[in-house]
Write a protein that holds these residues in place. Structure first.
Motif, PDB file in Angstrom:
ATOM      1  N   ALA A  40       0.833  -1.202   0.000  1.00 48.27           N
ATOM      2  CA  ALA A  40       0.000   0.000   0.000  1.00 48.27           C
ATOM      3  C   ALA A  40       0.865   1.247   0.000  1.00 48.27           C
ATOM      4  N   ARG A  41       0.401   2.260  -0.719  1.00 52.46           N
ATOM      5  CA  ARG A  41       1.110   3.535  -0.795  1.00 52.46           C
ATOM      6  C   ARG A  41       0.158   4.666  -0.456  1.00 52.46           C
ATOM      7  N   SER A  42       0.741   5.816  -0.143  1.00 52.39           N
ATOM      8  CA  SER A  42      -0.083   6.959   0.211  1.00 52.39           C
ATOM      9  C   SER A  42       0.694   8.236  -0.026  1.00 52.39           C
ATOM     10  N   LEU A  43      -0.022   9.346  -0.131  1.00 49.57           N
ATOM     11  CA  LEU A  43       0.605  10.648  -0.309  1.00 49.57           C
ATOM     12  C   LEU A  43      -0.272  11.708   0.325  1.00 49.57           C
ATOM     13  N   PHE A  44       0.351  12.849   0.614  1.00 46.51           N
ATOM     14  CA  PHE A  44      -0.332  13.972   1.254  1.00 46.51           C
ATOM     15  C   PHE A  44      -0.374  15.134   0.268  1.00 46.51           C
ATOM     16  N   VAL A  45      -1.566  15.617  -0.029  1.00 43.14           N
ATOM     17  CA  VAL A  45      -1.730  16.720  -0.969  1.00 43.14           C
ATOM     18  C   VAL A  45      -1.905  18.020  -0.188  1.00 43.14           C
ATOM     19  N   THR A  46      -1.025  18.970  -0.428  1.00 45.81           N
ATOM     20  CA  THR A  46      -1.137  20.281   0.188  1.00 45.81           C
ATOM     21  C   THR A  46      -1.088  21.351  -0.895  1.00 45.81           C
ATOM     22  N   GLY A  47      -1.255  22.600  -0.484  1.00 50.29           N
ATOM     23  CA  GLY A  47      -1.287  23.673  -1.478  1.00 50.29           C
ATOM     24  C   GLY A  47      -0.643  24.937  -0.981  1.00 50.29           C
ATOM     25  N   THR A  48      -0.466  25.865  -1.891  1.00 53.08           N
ATOM     26  CA  THR A  48       0.148  27.144  -1.561  1.00 53.08           C
ATOM     27  C   THR A  48      -0.811  28.075  -0.837  1.00 53.08           C
ATOM     28  N   ASP A  49      -2.085  27.706  -0.788  1.00 49.20           N
ATOM     29  CA  ASP A  49      -3.090  28.540  -0.124  1.00 49.20           C
ATOM     30  C   ASP A  49      -4.400  27.765  -0.129  1.00 49.20           C
ATOM     31  N   THR A  50      -5.429  28.359   0.392  1.00 52.94           N
ATOM     32  CA  THR A  50      -6.758  27.782   0.265  1.00 52.94           C
ATOM     33  C   THR A  50      -7.355  28.186  -1.085  1.00 52.94           C
ATOM     34  N   GLU A  51      -8.305  27.395  -1.571  1.00 55.28           N
ATOM     35  CA  GLU A  51      -9.011  27.685  -2.827  1.00 55.28           C
ATOM     36  C   GLU A  51      -8.070  27.767  -4.029  1.00 55.28           C
TER      37      GLU A  51
ATOM     38  N   VAL B 286      -4.369  11.611   0.705  1.00 57.56           N
ATOM     39  CA  VAL B 286      -4.784  12.372   1.885  1.00 57.56           C
ATOM     40  C   VAL B 286      -4.728  13.859   1.541  1.00 57.56           C
ATOM     41  N   GLU B 287      -5.883  14.497   1.511  1.00 60.09           N
ATOM     42  CA  GLU B 287      -5.917  15.931   1.203  1.00 60.09           C
ATOM     43  C   GLU B 287      -5.894  16.747   2.486  1.00 60.09           C
ATOM     44  N   GLY B 288      -4.959  17.685   2.569  1.00 66.24           N
ATOM     45  CA  GLY B 288      -4.883  18.557   3.720  1.00 66.24           C
ATOM     46  C   GLY B 288      -6.000  19.593   3.711  1.00 66.24           C
ATOM     47  N   VAL B 289      -5.925  20.512   4.660  1.00 69.43           N
ATOM     48  CA  VAL B 289      -6.918  21.577   4.751  1.00 69.43           C
ATOM     49  C   VAL B 289      -6.188  22.913   4.623  1.00 69.43           C
ATOM     50  N   GLY B 290      -6.665  23.774   3.721  1.00 65.05           N
ATOM     51  CA  GLY B 290      -6.004  25.051   3.508  1.00 65.05           C
ATOM     52  C   GLY B 290      -4.584  24.873   3.003  1.00 65.05           C
ATOM     53  N   GLY B 291      -3.661  25.697   3.516  1.00 64.29           N
ATOM     54  CA  GLY B 291      -2.255  25.577   3.157  1.00 64.29           C
ATOM     55  C   GLY B 291      -1.528  24.596   4.061  1.00 64.29           C
ATOM     56  N   PHE B 292      -0.194  24.623   4.025  1.00 62.44           N
ATOM     57  CA  PHE B 292       0.594  23.622   4.733  1.00 62.44           C
ATOM     58  C   PHE B 292       0.697  23.899   6.227  1.00 62.44           C
ATOM     59  N   ARG B 293       0.492  25.128   6.668  1.00 65.08           N
ATOM     60  CA  ARG B 293       0.675  25.466   8.080  1.00 65.08           C
ATOM     61  C   ARG B 293      -0.625  25.953   8.734  1.00 65.08           C
TER      62      ARG B 293
ATOM     63  N   ALA C 285       1.066  16.121   8.620  1.00 60.81           N
ATOM     64  CA  ALA C 285       1.784  15.499   7.511  1.00 60.81           C
ATOM     65  C   ALA C 285       3.015  14.759   8.017  1.00 60.81           C
ATOM     66  N   HIS C 286       3.711  15.343   8.972  1.00 60.79           N
ATOM     67  CA  HIS C 286       4.906  14.707   9.534  1.00 60.79           C
ATOM     68  C   HIS C 286       4.533  13.437  10.292  1.00 60.79           C
ATOM     69  N   ALA C 287       3.442  13.474  11.052  1.00 57.57           N
ATOM     70  CA  ALA C 287       3.008  12.290  11.793  1.00 57.57           C
ATOM     71  C   ALA C 287       2.622  11.156  10.849  1.00 57.57           C
ATOM     72  N   LEU C 288       2.013  11.501   9.730  1.00 52.38           N
ATOM     73  CA  LEU C 288       1.670  10.484   8.730  1.00 52.38           C
ATOM     74  C   LEU C 288       2.907   9.993   7.994  1.00 52.38           C
ATOM     75  N   GLY C 289       3.927  10.857   7.886  1.00 55.66           N
ATOM     76  CA  GLY C 289       5.186  10.476   7.245  1.00 55.66           C
ATOM     77  C   GLY C 289       5.064  10.206   5.762  1.00 55.66           C
ATOM     78  N   LEU C 290       4.244  10.995   5.092  1.00 55.03           N
ATOM     79  CA  LEU C 290       3.953  10.721   3.684  1.00 55.03           C
ATOM     80  C   LEU C 290       4.701  11.661   2.743  1.00 55.03           C
ATOM     81  N   PRO C 291       5.042  11.173   1.542  1.00 58.44           N
ATOM     82  CA  PRO C 291       5.511  12.093   0.491  1.00 58.44           C
ATOM     83  C   PRO C 291       4.410  13.101   0.180  1.00 58.44           C
ATOM     84  N   VAL C 292       4.824  14.298  -0.213  1.00 64.94           N
ATOM     85  CA  VAL C 292       3.878  15.393  -0.412  1.00 64.94           C
ATOM     86  C   VAL C 292       3.777  15.767  -1.884  1.00 64.94           C
ATOM     87  N   VAL C 293       2.559  15.978  -2.347  1.00 62.44           N
ATOM     88  CA  VAL C 293       2.313  16.591  -3.646  1.00 62.44           C
ATOM     89  C   VAL C 293       1.839  18.012  -3.384  1.00 62.44           C
ATOM     90  N   LEU C 294       2.543  18.974  -3.956  1.00 62.55           N
ATOM     91  CA  LEU C 294       2.242  20.385  -3.741  1.00 62.55           C
ATOM     92  C   LEU C 294       1.449  20.936  -4.918  1.00 62.55           C
TER      93      LEU C 294
END
Length: 239
Positions: free
Chosen positions: A5-16, A118-125, A138-147
Motif C-alpha cells: 500500500a502507498r499513500s501521499l499527502f496533498v497540500t497547497g500554496t493557499d486555500t481555494e 490524503v488531502e490537507g486543509v487550507g495551506g501547509f501550516r 503530515a509529519h506524523a503520517l510520514g507521507l511524500p507530499v504533492v504540492l
C-alpha cells in the motif's frame, strides 16, 4: 497494513487553489493505472445536511473520484460544520483535532486500498490547535507530499515558501502540480517555468503536470495531464 500500500499527502500554496480538484484527478489517474484508490479528507470545515447526514463538498468530490470509498468516519474523522479556520471552529464546539486519531484512521484506510490520497486543509501550516498544525499532521503520517501551486500573481513566492516548509518538516516533495486558477494571468508560463526550475534545483521535485482552467471542472480530464507513472515511481522509491 498491506506491504504494498502507498499513500501521499496533498497540500497547497493557499486555500481555494485546487487541492481537491488535483486530488480527484490523482484518484482517477491511479484508478486508470489499475490501483484501488481511496481518499481521506481528515479535517473538513464547512458542512451541509442531506438526507439526515452531514456532508462536505470536498469530501463528497473525493468519494466520487475514488474507486474505493471509505466509511465517512475514516475518510473524514473531523467534519466541522462552520466554513472557517478549523482550529477556531473546533475550539468553539469543544472538539480536539487529535493527530493520533487521524493517523489511526489512515492506518485503517491503508488496509482497504492500494493507494490513499490524503488531502490537507487550507495551506501547509493551517493550525489544528494552539500548538500543532497541518505540517505536524503530515509529519506524523510520514507521507511524500504533492504540492498544488495555484498559478496566480504571487505564486512563485508562495510555492518556494511552502516547499521550504515541507522540507523543514523532514518530508519529501514527490512532485508538484501547476493549476491555472486565473485563465487570463499574464506571463503564466514564465511563472510556471521559474517555479519548475527552482523546485527541481532546490528540492528535486518534478512538475507532475500543468493544468489549464477547466470550465466546467473535469478531474477526469485533468488526470490525463498528470504524470502518474513518475509519481508512482517516486512513491515506490520513498517507501
Amino acid at each position: 497494513m498491506s506491504t504494498t500500500a502507498r499513500s501521499l499527502f496533498v497540500t497547497g500554496t493557499d486555500t481555494e487553489i485546487g487541492k481537491t480538484f488535483v486530488s480527484c484527478a490523482l484518484l482517477h489517474g491511479f484508478a486508470d493505472a489499475g490501483l484501488r484508490a481511496a481518499a481521506m479528507k481528515p479535517v473538513a470545515a464547512g458542512a451541509f445536511e442531506r438526507d439526515g447526514q452531514w456532508h462536505n463538498e470536498d469530501a463528497d468530490a473525493l468519494d466520487a473520484a475514488a474507486n474505493v470509498v471509505l466509511p465517512p468516519e475514516i475518510r473524514t474523522p473531523y467534519l466541522l460544520k462552520a466554513p472557517a479556520a478549523p482550529h477556531i471552529v473546533a475550539a468553539q464546539v469543544g472538539v480536539t483535532l487529535d493527530i493520533a486519531h487521524i493517523v489511526d484512521c489512515h492506518r485503517k484506510a491503508m488496509q482497504r486500498a492500494d493507494i490513499v490520497v490524503v488531502e490537507g486543509v487550507g495551506g501547509f501550516r493551517v493550525p489544528l490547535d494552539d500548538t500543532s498544525d497541518t505540517a505536524d499532521l503530515a509529519h506524523a503520517l510520514g507521507l511524500p507530499v504533492v504540492l498544488v501551486v495555484g498559478v496566480r500573481l504571487g505564486c512563485i513566492n508562495h510555492a518556494l515558501l511552502t516547499a521550504d516548509a515541507i522540507a523543514k518538516s523532514g518530508l519529501v516533495i514527490a512532485g508538484w502540480v501547476a493549476n491555472r486558477i486565473e485563465a487570463d494571468m499574464r506571463f503564466a508560463e514564465e511563472n510556471i517555468d521559474t517555479v519548475r526550475s527552482r523546485l527541481a534545483r532546490e528540492h528535486h521535485a518534478p512538475l507532475l503536470g500543468s493544468l489549464p482552467r477547466f470550465s466546467p471542472a473535469s478531474p477526469r480530464g485533468a488526470a490525463s495531464r498528470l504524470d502518474i507513472s513518475t509519481l508512482l515511481r517516486t512513491l515506490r522509491e520513498t517507501r
